[in-house]
Scaffold this active site. Sequence first.
Site, mmCIF file in Angstrom:
data_model
loop_
_atom_site.group_PDB
_atom_site.id
_atom_site.type_symbol
_atom_site.label_atom_id
_atom_site.label_comp_id
_atom_site.label_asym_id
_atom_site.label_seq_id
_atom_site.Cartn_x
_atom_site.Cartn_y
_atom_site.Cartn_z
ATOM 1 C CG ASP A 296 -2.189 0.949 1.064
ATOM 2 O OD1 ASP A 296 -2.119 1.944 0.004
ATOM 3 O OD2 ASP A 296 -2.957 0.941 2.117
ATOM 4 C CG HIS A 297 0.449 4.198 -2.884
ATOM 5 N ND1 HIS A 297 -0.658 4.624 -3.493
ATOM 6 C CD2 HIS A 297 1.581 3.894 -3.553
ATOM 7 C CE1 HIS A 297 -0.464 3.951 -4.883
ATOM 8 N NE2 HIS A 297 0.914 3.340 -4.640
ATOM 9 C CG PHE A 474 -7.621 4.577 3.090
ATOM 10 C CD1 PHE A 474 -6.945 3.711 4.195
ATOM 11 C CD2 PHE A 474 -8.035 5.748 3.043
ATOM 12 C CE1 PHE A 474 -7.179 4.470 5.389
ATOM 13 C CE2 PHE A 474 -8.079 6.367 4.442
ATOM 14 C CZ PHE A 474 -7.559 5.633 5.501
ATOM 15 C CG HIS A 475 -4.373 3.860 -3.027
ATOM 16 N ND1 HIS A 475 -3.395 4.992 -3.074
ATOM 17 C CD2 HIS A 475 -5.662 4.331 -3.034
ATOM 18 C CE1 HIS A 475 -4.273 6.117 -3.312
ATOM 19 N NE2 HIS A 475 -5.619 5.687 -2.954
ATOM 20 N N PRO A 476 -4.642 -0.630 -0.905
ATOM 21 C CG PRO A 476 -6.345 -2.185 0.006
ATOM 22 C CD PRO A 476 -6.032 -0.784 -0.222
#
Length: 554
Positions: A296-297, A474-476
């Site tokens: 994730d970021h 929130f970019h898994p």
Amino acid sequence: MAEDADTYDYIVTGAGSAGCAVAGRLSESGRFRVLLLEAGPRDTNPWIHIPLGYTKNYTNPKVNWMFESEPEPNLNNRTLYQPRGKVLGGTSSINGTVYMRGTASDYDDWRQRGCEGWDWDNVLPFFKKAQNQERGANELHGSGGPLHVTDIPHEWPLAKACLEAAMQTGIPYNPDFNGPRQEGTGFYQFTVNNRRRWSSARAYLGPAKSRANLIVSTESHAQRIVFEGTRAVGVEYLTPRGRRIARAAKEIVVSGGAFGSPQLLQLSGIGPADLLRDLGIEVVRDIAGVGENLQDHFNSYLSYRINQPITLNDIGNSTTRQILAGIRYVFTRTGPLTGTGIYAGAFVRSDQRLENPDLQINMSMWSTESRTRTGIVPHPFPAFTLSPVHLRPEGRGFVRIKTPNASDQPAIRFDQLRTEYDKSAILYGLHLCRQIAAQPALKPYVVEEILPGPVVQSDADWLEDTRQRGVANFHPVGTCRMGHGMDAVVDPRLRVHGIAGLRVADASIMPSIIAGNTNAPSIMIGEKCAAMILQDVVIGRAEAAAPADGRATA
């Protein structure tokens, strides 16, 4: 398999960004009967469709899984809240609507990792096929597709000032982050149409409403995949009326996202054998990589108090302003509710030796005292936020079930801020944000830095503050990695290794995270998966029609 089980050609589990695209495209011709299962409800919540309404659904358990990570060792053992959509449209129904693809090299890197057909030249046609670009079609953008992509809907003087301040630090202006180059500063584009959120459900299920061959079953939580030997033949799912089983005559496509897809595979007996046996789950296929490779970021943020009531804080803290903004939106489709508050940004390199940007600076027209599973609390005064996001972290985490119950959240671990590069990149971004805030374009506005505040100066101070306040973005992705080898979960056609009739299509198949928001790439994956399935149908028919000796017919 129950004798009275409903039978479909294809079953898709999860009506998120990718799942809606898969189901919509597979049902388009009318030739196939498609079942789309979604654990959450229909997208009737009005706050879903108002762009700024995502703040209302950030902690709404009716449409949000509200996951929480395990304690993160590199972040002072804090847990990280993870909102994920549990509704038609999935997270595309509760996200910030930013449309971003990443760089061409992100996808070329996938190809170099052995993912044939996933280089930039091969994925671009599916980005274009999905897109209805407000600016019109060109060599990089499409028009006429189901996904509307539009420009900034509301003029914010402060957003323009942030952009000008970034340019004053030497960052060049970029009119299109999805254009020939990503680096630079500019305004974002959004998945919005007529000032309303345009989720994957609106894009792909809206046009399919009249199709009798597409059955959308909400409040239907997939519990496990049913096998006959090593072939996936059905899905057991839980509804308010009890458990049911649906049979797939052709294929099952798992689209539960980076958390939900590995969870369902593991519950069904596909995953690390030792983990499954310890939980009493029969092993169908031992694939150690199921649930591994989580990426994730990572970001932190700086907040600045300003001297004018022109931020979203001023609306959030005033009932009168909220009512006026609501009236303006309902009757004119204008005003602050038409956007999500994140209008401008920048892509930069933390090291000039890098070929492509590894940092994204988000410029938000609000600031918060807290953003947790208990809600979003804005500061009681006008303020804005600059947030550096590390796009290429080296940390790798996991998703692992803790019980054989599909209703129990799996263990989620990110391993953020693990390497020296992870630390140096985010430090560069934090220092750059402070430089942006000090530029002449923002001097008429900025009163003081409130987070983390001037007390934080040294790199050691910054790192400690980041350990205390930094969050996953929130970019898994990555937990059902595409590729070859022992740990790969799916092949380049998204078929689960060693299992017939089963594919995965969502962000979990990414071998490495892309440099940007992940909603648009997830939709592209859904588009490409559906195209490959339909292509395989054509190939299968051609092979079935060929004579036994293999010679072509006239």
